[in-house]
Design a protein around this motif. Sequence first.
Motif, PDB file in Angstrom:
ATOM      1  N   ALA A  64       0.832  -1.208   0.000  1.00  0.00           N
ATOM      2  CA  ALA A  64       0.000   0.000   0.000  1.00  0.00           C
ATOM      3  C   ALA A  64       0.866   1.258   0.000  1.00  0.00           C
ATOM      4  CB  ALA A  64      -0.936  -0.005   1.209  1.00  0.00           C
ATOM      5  N   ALA A  65       1.923   1.258   0.790  1.00  0.00           N
ATOM      6  CA  ALA A  65       2.826   2.414   0.827  1.00  0.00           C
ATOM      7  C   ALA A  65       3.509   2.597  -0.527  1.00  0.00           C
ATOM      8  CB  ALA A  65       3.868   2.244   1.934  1.00  0.00           C
ATOM      9  N   CYS A 114      11.185   5.916  10.778  1.00  0.00           N
ATOM     10  CA  CYS A 114      12.114   6.982  11.126  1.00  0.00           C
ATOM     11  C   CYS A 114      12.403   7.865   9.914  1.00  0.00           C
ATOM     12  CB  CYS A 114      13.418   6.406  11.679  1.00  0.00           C
ATOM     13  SG  CYS A 114      14.345   5.455  10.466  1.00  0.00           S
ATOM     14  N   SER A 115      13.116   8.945  10.155  1.00  0.00           N
ATOM     15  CA  SER A 115      13.438   9.888   9.080  1.00  0.00           C
ATOM     16  C   SER A 115      14.315   9.235   8.014  1.00  0.00           C
ATOM     17  CB  SER A 115      14.136  11.122   9.655  1.00  0.00           C
ATOM     18  OG  SER A 115      15.298  10.739  10.348  1.00  0.00           O
ATOM     19  N   ARG A 116      14.949   8.127   8.363  1.00  0.00           N
ATOM     20  CA  ARG A 116      15.780   7.411   7.398  1.00  0.00           C
ATOM     21  C   ARG A 116      14.973   6.927   6.191  1.00  0.00           C
ATOM     22  NH1 ARG A 116      19.893   2.540   8.562  1.00  0.00           N
ATOM     23  NH2 ARG A 116      20.861   2.789   6.566  1.00  0.00           N
ATOM     24  N   MET A 117      13.664   6.730   6.395  1.00  0.00           N
ATOM     25  CA  MET A 117      12.802   6.295   5.298  1.00  0.00           C
ATOM     26  C   MET A 117      12.763   7.334   4.180  1.00  0.00           C
ATOM     27  SD  MET A 117      11.813   3.236   6.051  1.00  0.00           S
ATOM     28  CE  MET A 117      13.464   3.039   6.718  1.00  0.00           C
ATOM     29  N   GLU A 118      12.959   8.600   4.553  1.00  0.00           N
ATOM     30  CA  GLU A 118      12.948   9.672   3.548  1.00  0.00           C
ATOM     31  C   GLU A 118      14.165   9.595   2.622  1.00  0.00           C
ATOM     32  OE1 GLU A 118      10.355  12.046   2.913  1.00  0.00           O
ATOM     33  OE2 GLU A 118       9.511  10.387   4.079  1.00  0.00           O
ATOM     34  N   LEU A 124       8.038   8.437   2.032  1.00  0.00           N
ATOM     35  CA  LEU A 124       7.896   7.080   2.578  1.00  0.00           C
ATOM     36  C   LEU A 124       7.570   7.087   4.062  1.00  0.00           C
ATOM     37  CD1 LEU A 124       7.909   4.055   2.168  1.00  0.00           C
ATOM     38  CD2 LEU A 124      10.410   4.070   2.378  1.00  0.00           C
ATOM     39  N   LYS A 125       8.190   7.974   4.827  1.00  0.00           N
ATOM     40  CA  LYS A 125       7.892   8.030   6.264  1.00  0.00           C
ATOM     41  C   LYS A 125       6.404   8.292   6.478  1.00  0.00           C
ATOM     42  CE  LYS A 125       8.974  10.293  10.605  1.00  0.00           C
ATOM     43  NZ  LYS A 125       9.724  11.325  11.300  1.00  0.00           N
ATOM     44  N   GLY A 134       4.078   0.870   9.418  1.00  0.00           N
ATOM     45  CA  GLY A 134       5.514   0.656   9.584  1.00  0.00           C
ATOM     46  C   GLY A 134       5.842  -0.649  10.258  1.00  0.00           C
ATOM     47  N   GLY A 135       4.833  -1.317  10.827  1.00  0.00           N
ATOM     48  CA  GLY A 135       5.033  -2.621  11.439  1.00  0.00           C
ATOM     49  C   GLY A 135       4.927  -2.602  12.954  1.00  0.00           C
ATOM     50  N   ALA A 136       5.331  -3.710  13.543  1.00  0.00           N
ATOM     51  CA  ALA A 136       5.267  -3.891  14.988  1.00  0.00           C
ATOM     52  C   ALA A 136       6.614  -4.378  15.502  1.00  0.00           C
ATOM     53  CB  ALA A 136       4.180  -4.911  15.343  1.00  0.00           C
ATOM     54  N   CYS A 137       6.963  -3.922  16.688  1.00  0.00           N
ATOM     55  CA  CYS A 137       8.161  -4.414  17.380  1.00  0.00           C
ATOM     56  C   CYS A 137       7.729  -5.526  18.327  1.00  0.00           C
ATOM     57  CB  CYS A 137       8.817  -3.287  18.179  1.00  0.00           C
ATOM     58  SG  CYS A 137       9.415  -1.921  17.176  1.00  0.00           S
ATOM     59  N   SER A 138       8.652  -6.437  18.592  1.00  0.00           N
ATOM     60  CA  SER A 138       8.317  -7.543  19.485  1.00  0.00           C
ATOM     61  C   SER A 138       9.538  -7.994  20.275  1.00  0.00           C
ATOM     62  CB  SER A 138       7.761  -8.719  18.682  1.00  0.00           C
ATOM     63  OG  SER A 138       8.777  -9.302  17.890  1.00  0.00           O
ATOM     64  N   ARG A 139       9.245  -8.733  21.340  1.00  0.00           N
ATOM     65  CA  ARG A 139      10.300  -9.398  22.105  1.00  0.00           C
ATOM     66  C   ARG A 139      10.095 -10.903  21.955  1.00  0.00           C
ATOM     67  NH1 ARG A 139       7.420  -7.347  26.670  1.00  0.00           N
ATOM     68  NH2 ARG A 139       9.045  -5.794  26.928  1.00  0.00           N
ATOM     69  N   VAL A 140      11.178 -11.638  22.043  1.00  0.00           N
ATOM     70  CA  VAL A 140      11.128 -13.088  21.911  1.00  0.00           C
ATOM     71  C   VAL A 140      10.739 -13.692  23.257  1.00  0.00           C
ATOM     72  CG1 VAL A 140      12.414 -15.172  21.313  1.00  0.00           C
ATOM     73  CG2 VAL A 140      12.920 -13.018  20.133  1.00  0.00           C
ATOM     74  N   LYS A 141       9.652 -14.454  23.257  1.00  0.00           N
ATOM     75  CA  LYS A 141       9.206 -15.152  24.468  1.00  0.00           C
ATOM     76  C   LYS A 141       9.688 -16.605  24.479  1.00  0.00           C
ATOM     77  CE  LYS A 141       6.755 -13.410  27.116  1.00  0.00           C
ATOM     78  NZ  LYS A 141       7.079 -12.646  28.314  1.00  0.00           N
ATOM     79  N   ARG A 142       9.778 -17.202  23.271  1.00  0.00           N
ATOM     80  CA  ARG A 142      10.317 -18.560  23.153  1.00  0.00           C
ATOM     81  C   ARG A 142      11.056 -18.662  21.822  1.00  0.00           C
ATOM     82  NH1 ARG A 142       6.106 -23.114  23.740  1.00  0.00           N
ATOM     83  NH2 ARG A 142       5.840 -22.870  21.505  1.00  0.00           N
TER      84      ARG A 142
END
Length: 161
Positions: A64-65, A114-118, A124-125, A134-142
Motif C-alpha cells: 500500500a505504501a 524513522c526519518s531514514r525512510m525519507e 515514505l515516512k 511501519g510494522g510492529a516491534c516484538s520481544r522473543v518469548k520462546r
Amino acid sequence: MTEEPVGVLAGIARHAFPKAPMELVDHVDVTVDGGLHGDFRGAVKPGGRGRRQVTLMEAGDWAAAMAELDHAIPWQERRANLLVEHLDLPQTAGTLIGIGAEVILEITVECDPCSRMETIATGLKAALTPDWRGGACSRVKRGGRIAVGDAIHILDPSQGL
C-alpha cells in the motif's frame, strides 16, 4: 495454546550492525537473549526489556505504501526483520504471535518509521505512518528456528506458554 487465523512468513532480513545493508535469509535461529541470529538489534542489553528485538511488517502494508508513492522498493529497505503475508498483525501490546513450530513473539509497540525512510523515497515516512503500516516491534518469548514459508498464528494468551 489456541491458534487464531494463519498467515505466512514471507521474508526474513537481518543486519549485523547499525546502518548495515539488510541481508535476506531463508531461515534463522531465534533466541530469547539474542533475537534473530546475526541481527544486532536482537540482543537484550543488561537491564533492558528487549522491546525491539524483532520487527514485523505486513506485506500488504508495504504494498500500500509503495502504491501510494508509485514505487517498487524491496520490502527489506524498510529494515524490518520479518515480512508477514495473509495476516493482519494485531495492534495491541502483549499479543502473542507463533511462528513455525516453536517461536513465540510478543508484540510490544508500534514500529514507527524513522526519518531514514525519507532517504529511501520522499514521502515514505508519511506513507508508513498511518495504522501501524511501519510494522510492529516484538520481544522473543520462546526461541527456535524459523523459515520462510512457516505458518504464523495469533496465539490465545490464556492458554499459557
